[in-house]
Write a protein that holds these residues in place. Structure first.
Motif, PDB file in Angstrom:
ATOM      1  N   LEU A  46       0.933  -1.185   0.061  1.00 24.75           N
ATOM      2  CA  LEU A  46       0.108  -0.093  -0.014  1.00 24.75           C
ATOM      3  C   LEU A  46       0.904   1.343   0.066  1.00 24.75           C
ATOM      4  O   LEU A  46       1.728   1.272   0.469  1.00 24.75           O
ATOM      5  CB  LEU A  46      -0.861  -0.037   1.358  1.00 24.75           C
ATOM      6  N   SER A  47       0.615   2.415  -0.528  1.00 21.54           N
ATOM      7  CA  SER A  47       1.104   3.467  -0.952  1.00 21.54           C
ATOM      8  C   SER A  47       2.020   4.045   0.278  1.00 21.54           C
ATOM      9  O   SER A  47       2.965   4.497   0.241  1.00 21.54           O
ATOM     10  CB  SER A  47       0.236   4.586  -1.534  1.00 21.54           C
ATOM     11  N   GLY A  48       1.333   4.152   1.354  1.00 20.35           N
ATOM     12  CA  GLY A  48       1.804   4.623   2.602  1.00 20.35           C
ATOM     13  C   GLY A  48       3.100   4.020   3.195  1.00 20.35           C
ATOM     14  O   GLY A  48       3.754   4.480   4.076  1.00 20.35           O
ATOM     15  N   TYR A  49       3.363   2.646   2.604  1.00 19.90           N
ATOM     16  CA  TYR A  49       4.404   1.845   3.089  1.00 19.90           C
ATOM     17  C   TYR A  49       5.387   1.510   2.161  1.00 19.90           C
ATOM     18  O   TYR A  49       6.354   0.596   2.538  1.00 19.90           O
ATOM     19  CB  TYR A  49       3.690   0.389   3.752  1.00 19.90           C
ATOM     20  N   ARG A  50       5.639   2.081   1.101  1.00 16.46           N
ATOM     21  CA  ARG A  50       6.294   1.900  -0.015  1.00 16.46           C
ATOM     22  C   ARG A  50       7.604   2.567   0.466  1.00 16.46           C
ATOM     23  O   ARG A  50       7.850   3.195   0.871  1.00 16.46           O
ATOM     24  CB  ARG A  50       5.626   2.205  -1.217  1.00 16.46           C
ATOM     25  N   ARG A  51       8.911   1.949  -0.393  1.00 19.69           N
ATOM     26  CA  ARG A  51      10.049   2.522  -0.280  1.00 19.69           C
ATOM     27  C   ARG A  51      10.594   2.277   1.129  1.00 19.69           C
ATOM     28  O   ARG A  51      11.441   3.086   1.526  1.00 19.69           O
ATOM     29  CB  ARG A  51      10.288   4.033  -0.696  1.00 19.69           C
ATOM     30  N   GLN A  52      10.158   1.200   1.701  1.00 15.90           N
ATOM     31  CA  GLN A  52      10.868   0.784   3.115  1.00 15.90           C
ATOM     32  C   GLN A  52      11.390  -0.760   3.163  1.00 15.90           C
ATOM     33  O   GLN A  52      11.538  -1.194   4.187  1.00 15.90           O
ATOM     34  CB  GLN A  52       9.682   0.972   4.069  1.00 15.90           C
ATOM     35  N   GLY A  53      11.507  -1.260   1.869  1.00 14.92           N
ATOM     36  CA  GLY A  53      11.866  -2.422   1.898  1.00 14.92           C
ATOM     37  C   GLY A  53      10.997  -3.704   2.140  1.00 14.92           C
ATOM     38  O   GLY A  53      11.404  -4.878   2.195  1.00 14.92           O
ATOM     39  N   TYR A  54       9.535  -3.513   2.236  1.00 14.54           N
ATOM     40  CA  TYR A  54       8.493  -4.463   2.571  1.00 14.54           C
ATOM     41  C   TYR A  54       8.282  -5.175   1.396  1.00 14.54           C
ATOM     42  O   TYR A  54       8.211  -6.513   1.664  1.00 14.54           O
ATOM     43  CB  TYR A  54       7.397  -3.885   3.034  1.00 14.54           C
ATOM     44  N   ALA A  55       8.264  -4.908   0.015  1.00 14.63           N
ATOM     45  CA  ALA A  55       8.134  -5.647  -1.062  1.00 14.63           C
ATOM     46  C   ALA A  55       9.234  -6.583  -1.192  1.00 14.63           C
ATOM     47  O   ALA A  55       8.960  -7.849  -1.484  1.00 14.63           O
ATOM     48  CB  ALA A  55       8.036  -4.760  -2.258  1.00 14.63           C
ATOM     49  N   VAL A  56      10.642  -6.159  -0.870  1.00 17.78           N
ATOM     50  CA  VAL A  56      11.632  -7.348  -0.969  1.00 17.78           C
ATOM     51  C   VAL A  56      11.517  -8.021  -0.010  1.00 17.78           C
ATOM     52  O   VAL A  56      11.691  -9.306  -0.276  1.00 17.78           O
ATOM     53  CB  VAL A  56      12.969  -6.485  -0.819  1.00 17.78           C
ATOM     54  N   GLU A  57      11.196  -7.707   1.260  1.00 20.85           N
ATOM     55  CA  GLU A  57      11.117  -8.984   2.362  1.00 20.85           C
ATOM     56  C   GLU A  57       9.902  -9.724   2.214  1.00 20.85           C
ATOM     57  O   GLU A  57      10.107 -11.006   2.310  1.00 20.85           O
ATOM     58  CB  GLU A  57      10.852  -8.098   3.685  1.00 20.85           C
TER      59      GLU A  57
END
Length: 174
Positions: free
Chosen positions: A105-116
């Motif tokens: 979700l947009s508010g959580y992007r660019r924090q490495g969550y997708a990679v994790e």
């Protein structure tokens, strides 16, 4: 059968229950939240593709063990927030390969969550005996392509999807 969550350092990838999916498809959000034991924000609900959910539900009904190879919510451990969804397109023996997908979700992007989350899915698939994991992505989705490249996926082809148009096929040997 309730699929065990996939646990990473900051996330829990929790399988959606068939009853949750039925409630989501019926637009009964209160029931879906009650069944799953979580809160789904508006952006999460808007990002849930109904066609994909129908396919997932049918797989779960015809083969209950397929739940562990289905759609999962991404829950942040620190506060229990649902920050996206991810999972498999279905059991490899049904769809012919181990294919993953993910949405943050947009508010959580660019924090490495997708990679994790993607790494958690790939690691879990390896433990289940998969030798290769696939992902398909639109050529214009540079963020997702970046996630896959960071994990070591390599492009192996291009396909035309009847719903999404042209997609690059990425592969990761496990």
């Amino acid at each position: 059968m309730v699929a065990a969550p996939i646990i990473t350092s900051r996330l829990r990838l929790e399988a959606l229950y068939p009853e949750t999916i039925e409630s989501l498809l019926a637009h009964d959000i209160a029931s879906a939240q009650s069944i799953q034991g979580t809160v789904f924000c508006k952006e999460f609900l808007e990002s849930a593709d109904e066609t994909f959910l129908y396919i997932q539900l049918e797989q779960m009904k015809s083969r209950p063990s397929s739940q562990e190879w289905g759609v999962r919510i991404i829950v942040r451990k620190e506060d229990g927030e649902v920050i996206g969804h991810c999972g498999f397109h279905g059991p490899p023996e049904i769809i012919g390969k181990t294919e993953i997908g993910y949405t943050i979700l947009s508010g959580y992007r660019r924090q490495g969550y997708a990679v994790e989350a993607a790494r958690g899915l790939a690691d879990w698939a390896r433990l289940q005996g998969s030798a290769v994991v696939f992902a398909s992505v639109s050529p214009g989705n540079s963020a997702s392509i970046g996630v896959l490249k960071r994990l070591g996926f390599v492009i192996t082809g291009v396909r035309d999807d009847e719903v999404d148009g042209q997609e690059y096929i990425y592969e990761l040997a496990l």
